[in-house]
Scaffold this active site. Structure first.
Site, PDB file in Angstrom:
ATOM      1  N   THR A  43       0.827  -1.210   0.000  1.00  0.00           N
ATOM      2  CA  THR A  43       0.000   0.000   0.000  1.00  0.00           C
ATOM      3  C   THR A  43       0.858   1.256   0.000  1.00  0.00           C
ATOM      4  O   THR A  43       0.557   2.223  -0.701  1.00  0.00           O
ATOM      5  CB  THR A  43      -0.977  -0.009   1.195  1.00  0.00           C
ATOM      6  OG1 THR A  43      -1.730  -1.223   1.154  1.00  0.00           O
ATOM      7  CG2 THR A  43      -1.931   1.159   1.135  1.00  0.00           C
ATOM      8  N   CYS A  44       1.948   1.248   0.757  1.00  0.00           N
ATOM      9  CA  CYS A  44       2.851   2.406   0.794  1.00  0.00           C
ATOM     10  C   CYS A  44       3.528   2.603  -0.561  1.00  0.00           C
ATOM     11  O   CYS A  44       3.709   3.734  -1.019  1.00  0.00           O
ATOM     12  CB  CYS A  44       3.886   2.246   1.896  1.00  0.00           C
ATOM     13  SG  CYS A  44       3.144   2.247   3.549  1.00  0.00           S
ATOM     14  N   THR A  45       3.879   1.509  -1.216  1.00  0.00           N
ATOM     15  CA  THR A  45       4.471   1.586  -2.549  1.00  0.00           C
ATOM     16  C   THR A  45       3.471   2.157  -3.543  1.00  0.00           C
ATOM     17  O   THR A  45       3.815   3.027  -4.354  1.00  0.00           O
ATOM     18  CB  THR A  45       4.963   0.193  -3.002  1.00  0.00           C
ATOM     19  OG1 THR A  45       5.973  -0.249  -2.088  1.00  0.00           O
ATOM     20  CG2 THR A  45       5.522   0.235  -4.410  1.00  0.00           C
TER      21      THR A  45
END
Length: 150
Positions: A43-45
């Protein structure tokens, strides 16, 4: 948590290259400060890449970008290089900045309770005043959420 109308907190930290970055560096132009839980997670990527994919649009709208997590400089460097990100990532291993912004909070996932960074985006004006906070960040539409206010 920091709210609209609040001043950009003062901080000094290291970016992915180990260079010192200060909050005062961003005064004079609009700035997006986004907090993400952990580099190189799905999700952060997705969020970091969405912002990078739309970086030209964000810059055209006058924004500087800054990503912050509690990862080490080494992890930030790896993340930055792996995805060729065009903006700085700040290593806040001691959680000083995340505490100042109020994004270190209790979280619950799959029935487990723990503390971590709540994915949040703050938008500041040229004077360092928070004009908007995005709490429900959509990782694959993060840039659109920021630009929708312009």
């Amino acid at each position: 948590m920091l709210n609209a109308g609040d001043q950009l907190p003062e901080f000094t930290a290291l970016n992915q290259e180990g260079r010192t970055v200060q909050s005062s560096d961003f005064l004079g132009h609009k700035t997006v400060v986004f907090f993400y839980p952990q580099a190189n997670t799905p999700t952060c990527t997705a969020e970091a890449c969405n912002l990078n994919d739309h970086l030209a649009e964000l810059q055209k709208a006058g924004y500087s970008m800054l990503g912050i997590s509690a990862d080490s400089v080494k992890k930030q460097k790896n993340f930055h290089t792996k995805f060729n990100l065009g903006y700085d990532l700040i290593a806040d291993e001691q959680r000083e900045i995340v505490e100042k912004f109020g994004v270190w909070q209790e979280k619950k996932t799959f029935g487990k309770t723990y503390y971590g960074i709540v994915r949040t985006t703050f938008i500041f004006d040229e004077k360092g005043i928070c004009v908007r906070r995005i709490d429900k960040v959509k990782s694959k539409a993060a840039a659109q959420q920021i630009l929708s206010a312009d």
